[in-house]
Design an enzyme around this catalytic site. Structure first.
Site, PDB file in Angstrom:
ATOM      1  N   ASP A 174     -27.160 -33.192  62.122  1.00 17.29           N
ATOM      2  CA  ASP A 174     -28.175 -33.560  61.136  1.00 17.29           C
ATOM      3  C   ASP A 174     -29.505 -33.905  61.789  1.00 17.29           C
ATOM      4  O   ASP A 174     -30.464 -34.247  61.100  1.00 17.29           O
ATOM      5  CB  ASP A 174     -27.688 -34.753  60.297  1.00 17.29           C
ATOM      6  CG  ASP A 174     -27.608 -34.416  58.815  1.00 17.29           C
ATOM      7  OD1 ASP A 174     -27.661 -33.225  58.466  1.00 17.29           O
ATOM      8  OD2 ASP A 174     -27.491 -35.355  58.000  1.00 17.29           O
ATOM      9  N   ASP A 240     -16.615 -39.886  64.109  1.00 16.37           N
ATOM     10  CA  ASP A 240     -18.004 -40.191  64.444  1.00 16.37           C
ATOM     11  C   ASP A 240     -18.325 -39.634  65.824  1.00 16.37           C
ATOM     12  O   ASP A 240     -17.434 -39.383  66.640  1.00 16.37           O
ATOM     13  CB  ASP A 240     -18.239 -41.699  64.414  1.00 16.37           C
ATOM     14  CG  ASP A 240     -18.412 -42.226  62.999  1.00 16.37           C
ATOM     15  OD1 ASP A 240     -18.570 -41.408  62.070  1.00 16.37           O
ATOM     16  OD2 ASP A 240     -18.382 -43.458  62.818  1.00 16.37           O
ATOM     17  N   ASP A 242     -19.333 -40.861  68.493  1.00 14.27           N
ATOM     18  CA  ASP A 242     -18.886 -41.636  69.648  1.00 14.27           C
ATOM     19  C   ASP A 242     -17.395 -41.961  69.589  1.00 14.27           C
ATOM     20  O   ASP A 242     -16.911 -42.749  70.408  1.00 14.27           O
ATOM     21  CB  ASP A 242     -19.678 -42.947  69.730  1.00 14.27           C
ATOM     22  CG  ASP A 242     -19.472 -43.811  68.493  1.00 14.27           C
ATOM     23  OD1 ASP A 242     -19.834 -43.349  67.390  1.00 14.27           O
ATOM     24  OD2 ASP A 242     -18.943 -44.934  68.616  1.00 14.27           O
ATOM     25  N   ASP A 338     -17.319 -43.717  52.574  1.00 15.74           N
ATOM     26  CA  ASP A 338     -15.907 -43.730  52.919  1.00 15.74           C
ATOM     27  C   ASP A 338     -15.088 -44.534  51.910  1.00 15.74           C
ATOM     28  O   ASP A 338     -14.144 -44.005  51.297  1.00 15.74           O
ATOM     29  CB  ASP A 338     -15.709 -44.269  54.338  1.00 15.74           C
ATOM     30  CG  ASP A 338     -16.615 -45.453  54.659  1.00 15.74           C
ATOM     31  OD1 ASP A 338     -17.134 -46.090  53.720  1.00 15.74           O
ATOM     32  OD2 ASP A 338     -16.785 -45.760  55.857  1.00 15.74           O
TER      33      ASP A 338
END
Length: 732
Positions: A174, A240, A242, A338
Site C-alpha cells: 500500500d 502483518d 513484521d 479485525d
C-alpha cells in the site's frame, strides 16, 4: 461426592449472600460478616491452584469476591453519595461512576475467564489419508516498512510446512499504489515509485507475488479486500509485515478448517520478540516478566474461546474465504477491521478457534509515540464497534458471546476511570471537595475488603501473566491520550482514520519522549497535593483520618507517575533486528583453525551472541571471519552460516557478538528458519517468565525499579536545558 457437597454449600451460601447483600448494618456488623468471607476467599483461592482442583473453587472465589464488591457498591450508593456543594457532588458521582465501571469490567472478566479451553494440538498428518488440503493465500499487507524487515517475513512464510503447490504468498504493497506514485508532492511520488520497484524486485527474487492497487482506500481492510478480488485460495492467512511465522503455522491451523465446515477463523497469539517502550525504558523485565500482552493472548482469548467468542486480531490468523465473502470481505466501518469482521461472522452463526501456541513472532512498538499510536487506534476502533454495531444487542450472538464482546470493548473505556482515579485525590487535597464521605471504620469494613477481594480474584485469573501494579502503570501511561481519542469517536464515530504503527525503529541516543509534558503536569500537581495534605493535617484535625487515607491514595499515584516519567526516557535502540535467547549448541570454524564448540546465547536473522568453550578462544577477535554451524530443529538438518566477529566481551567469560555476512540465498533462508522457525523457542521463553509474584513482591519490585529511570530522565532534562545555554555562550 466432595464436589456435590461443595456445590450444595455454594448454592446455600449464595442464597444467604443474596439476603445479606441488601441488609443495612453498621461497620462492626459488616466486619463480622466480611472477615469470615475473606478467610473463605483466601482458602478457595489456594485450592483453585491445586493440581487436582476443579472449577468449583474458581467459581467460589468469583462468587464470594463478587459479593464483597457488590456489598461495597451498595453501601457506597446508599450512604456516601452526597456533597457539600454542587462541584463536590459532581466529583462524588464521577468517582462512584469510575468505581462502578471498574466493577463491571471486574465481573465481566470473571465471567469470561471462569473457565478456559485448551485446544488439542492438530497437524495435517492427523487428517485421514488422501484428504484434499485446501489452497491457502498468505497475504502480507505493507505500507511503510523497510524491505529488510519484509524480506525476513517473506522468507519465513516460504518455509512453512505445507505442500508447495497448495499455498501462494502475496505481498500487498500500500506504499506503492498508483495514487501515491501520482501524488502532487514529488518527494512522496518518487519515494512511492522507488518503493514499488524495490519491492517488485524483492518479490521476484523470492518467488513471491507482488500486488498493489490504484488507491489507498479503507486502509488495511481495503488493501486485503483488493487482494481478495485478485486471488482464489480457499483459506486466507493474514500476517502483518513484521509478523514472522514458524514452519508449523499452516500445519497446525489448517486442519481445523478441514474438520469443521463452520469455522471461519483460527487465531493464534501475537508473540513479541522485543520489549515495548515501557518495558525497555523502565521495567527492564522482558526476559523475566510476563509481557504486557500475555494476559490477553494467553488467558483472555482462551476464556473467550470457551464461550465461542475469540476474535480476529488482525494478524497471525487464518480465515475461510467463502465466509469472508458473505460479509463483503474484511469489514471497514471501523478502524479495527479485525474485531469488526469477527463480530459480523459470529453474528451469522460461524465459529472461531483460538490456538494458544506462539507460531508468529512480531515486533512491539519501539518508541512511546508508536506505542500510543497503536493503543489509540485500538481504543477508537473498539468504541466505534460499541457505538456503530452495538454487539450487546446483536440477535445473532449468544448471550456469552455478547458478554465477551462487551468485555473486550468496555475494557478500552478505562481512560475515563483511570483519569478520575488520578485526579480525585487532588480534588480533595487541593480544593477540599468531599469526594469520599466515610469514616475510617467504614473504610476498614467496606473499602479495604473490596480492594482485597478484587486483588485475590485478579491474582487467580491472571496472576501468572500479569504482575501486581504493572497494569496500573500501563493504563496511566495511556489514559490521557486515549481519553481524547475516545471523545473524538463519541463526537463523530465515523471520523477516526487508520494510523499505521511504526515498526523496526531505532534510536541512536537517549531522548525524552515528546509526549512527556502531560505527565510533568500531573507530577507537579501530585506534589502540590502533598503540600496541601500536610496543611490539612494541621488545619483541619476533625478530618485528619480522611486526609491520611487520601494522602496514601495520592502516594500510590505518585509512585505510578514516577514510573511513568522514568519510562518516558527513550533508551538507545540501535539494533533493528532484536535477538532472542537461544539454547542451541554450535561449532565455529576459522580459516585453518580447529573447530571450536560454542553455546549460541541469543540469535536473530542478522547475527548472534556466541560463548565458545573457555580453553579455545585465542584468535577469536573482532574482524575475524568464521563459519557457524548448528543443527536447525525446524529444518531438521545441520546448517552452516558465514559470520564476522563484531565484538568480544570478557566480563562473563569470553562472549562473541557476530554478524551473518556474505550469505547465499539458501543460507539466508537457513538463518531465518534458525532464528524464527522453531515454535519451541517461543514456548520455552514464555514459560520461563510466566511465574506468579505476590502483591508485596510486585510492590517491592516496582519501588526498586522506578528510581533510576526517573533520575536518568531528570538528568536528560537538565542536559537538554543546558545545551541551548552552552550554544548561546558559544555565539557570544
Amino acid at each position: 461426592m466432595t464436589d456435590k457437597i461443595l456445590l450444595i454449600t455454594l448454592f446455600a451460601g449464595l442464597a444467604s449472600l443474596a439476603v445479606a447483600l441488601v441488609l443495612p448494618m453498621d461497620a462492626t456488623a459488616q466486619l463480622v460478616i466480611i472477615i469470615p468471607l475473606l478467610v473463605l476467599l483466601s482458602y478457595a483461592r489456594v485450592e483453585a491452584d491445586a493440581k487436582d482442583s476443579t472449577d468449583i473453587f474458581r467459581v467460589l472465589v468469583l462468587v464470594v469476591g463478587g459479593f464483597i464488591t457488590l456489598r461495597y457498591l451498595s453501601w457506597r450508593a446508599g450512604y456516601t453519595l452526597y456533597g457539600s456543594d454542587l462541584f463536590s457532588l459532581i466529583a462524588v458521582c464521577l468517582l462512584f461512576g469510575a468505581e462502578v465501571y471498574s466493577a463491571c469490567i471486574h465481573f465481566l472478566g470473571g465471567f469470561i475467564n471462569v473457565s478456559r479451553i485448551s485446544r488439542p494440538l492438530l497437524s495435517v498428518d492427523d487428517l485421514p489419508s488422501g484428504t484434499q488440503l485446501p489452497t491457502v493465500d498468505v497475504m502480507i499487507p505493507s505500507y511503510n516498512e523497510d524491505p529488510e524487515l519484509l524480506e525476513v517475513t517473506l522468507r519465513a512464510a516460504r518455509q512453512m510446512r505445507y505442500p508447495a503447490d497448495r499455498f501462494t504468498i502475496y505481498l500487498l504493497d500500500d506504499g506503492g499504489t498508483d495514487q501515491r506514485i501520482a501524488h502532487g508532492d514529488p518527494a512522496i511520488a518518487n519515494a512511492a515509485r522507488q518503493r514499488r520497484a524495490d519491492l517488485q524486485a524483492l518479490c521476484t527474487r523470492l518467488g513471491v507475488t507482488y500486488l498493489t492497487r490504484p488507491r489507498n482506500e479503507r486502509a488495511k481492510a481495503g488493501n486485503l479486500n483488493h487482494a481478495l478480488g485478485h486471488t482464489q485460495g480457499d483459506l486466507v492467512v493474514v500476517l502483518d509485515a513484521d509478523h514472522v511465522p514458524t514452519v508449523e503455522f499452516l500445519d497446525r491451523t489448517v486442519p481445523w478448517f478441514v474438520r469443521h465446515d463452520d469455522v471461519f477463523l483460527v487465531q493464534t497469539p501475537h508473540f513479541m520478540v522485543n520489549p515495548d517502550p515501557i518495558d525497555r525504558n523502565m521495567l527492564q523485565g522482558f526476559s523475566r516478566m510476563p509481557s504486557e500482552n500475555d494476559m490477553f493472548y494467553r488467558d483472555i482469548q482462551r476464556g473467550l474461546d470457551f464461550w465461542g467468542a475469540s476474535f480476529f486480531c488482525g494478524s497471525a490468523a487464518v480465515l475461510r474465504r467463502k465466509h469472508l465473502e458473505e460479509v463483503g470481505g474484511l469489514c471497514g466501518d471501523t478502524i479495527t477491521e479485525d474485531a469488526e469482521t469477527a463480530f459480523e461472522l459470529h453474528s451469522r452463526g460461524y465459529r472461531s478457534i483460538y490456538i494458544d501456541r506462539p507460531m508468529v513472532a512480531g515486533l512491539a512498538p519501539e518508541t512511546f509515540s508508536a506505542f500510543i499510536t497503536q493503543r489509540m487506534r485500538w481504543a477508537q476502533g473498539m468504541v466505534q464497534i460499541l457505538v456503530l454495531k452495538r454487539p450487546f444487542m446483536s440477535p445473532g450472538l449468544t448471550l456469552p458471546q455478547r458478554l465477551g464482546y462487551l468485555s473486550s470493548i468496555m475494557f478500552w473505556l478505562f481512560p475515563f476511570s483511570r483519569t478520575i482515579f488520578l485526579v480525585a485525590p487532588l480534588a480533595y487535597l487541593i480544593f477540599g471537595m468531599d469526594i469520599y464521605n466515610a469514616s475510617i471504620m467504614q473504610i476498614l469494613a467496606y473499602t479495604v475488603p473490596h480492594v482485597i477481594a478484587t486483588y485475590i480474584i485478579a491474582d487467580m485469573l491472571y496472576g501468572r501473566k500479569r504482575w501486581p501494579l504493572v497494569s496500573e502503570l500501563y493504563e496511566v501511561m495511556q489514559c490521557l491520550f486515549s481519553l481524547v481519542a475516545i471523545f473524538k469517536v463519541l463526537l463523530n464515530p465515523r471520523k477516526p482514520a487508520f494510523m499505521v504503527t511504526p515498526k523496526g525503529e531505532t534510536l541512536d541516543e537517549e531522548t525524552i519522549s515528546p509526549l512527556a509534558w502531560p505527565f510533568y503536569v500531573l507530577f507537579v500537581l501530585t506534589l502540590v497535593g502533598f503540600a496541601f495534605g500536610i496543611y490539612r493535617l494541621t488545619a483541619y484535625p476533625l478530618t485528619r483520618d480522611m486526609t491520611i487515607v487520601v494522602l496514601l491514595w495520592n502516594t500510590f499515584n505518585f509512585v505510578t507517575l514516577l514510573g511513568a516519567i522514568g519510562a518516558l526516557l527513550e533508551r538507545r535502540q540501535r539494533r533493528g533486528s532484536p535477538r532472542m535467547p537461544s539454547q542451541e549448541i554450535g561449532m565455529i570454524e576459522g580459516a585453518g583453525g580447529s573447530p571450536v564448540p560454542c553455546d549460541i546465547m541469543d540469535l536473530s536473522a542478522t547475527g548472534a551472541r556466541l560463548k565458545p568453550v573457555p580453553d579455545a578462544t585465542n584468535g577469536l577477535d573482532p574482524g575475524e571471519k568464521l563459519v557457524l554451524s548448528t543443527y536447525s530443529q525446524p529444518l531438521n538438518r545441520r546448517v552452516s552460516l558465514p559470520v564476522r566477529i563484531c565484538s568480544r566481551s570478557e566480563s562473563h567469560g569470553v562472549e562473541l557478538g557476530v554478524k551473518f555476512e556474505g550469505m547465499s540465498p539458501q543460507q539466508t533462508d537457513d538463518a531465518v528458519a534458525l532464528s524464527y522457525g522453531d515454535t519451541a523457542r517461543w514456548l520455552y521463553f514464555q514459560e520461563r517468565r510466566s511465574r506468579p509474584v505476590s502483591f508485596f513482591q510486585g510492590l517491592t519490585m516496582m519501588l526498586s525499579l522506578i528510581w533510576r529511570p526517573f533520575f536518568l530522565h531528570l538528568r536528560a532534562m537538565m542536559r537538554r536545558r543546558s545545551a541551548p545555554l552552552a550554544s548561546d555562550r558559544g555565539r557570544l
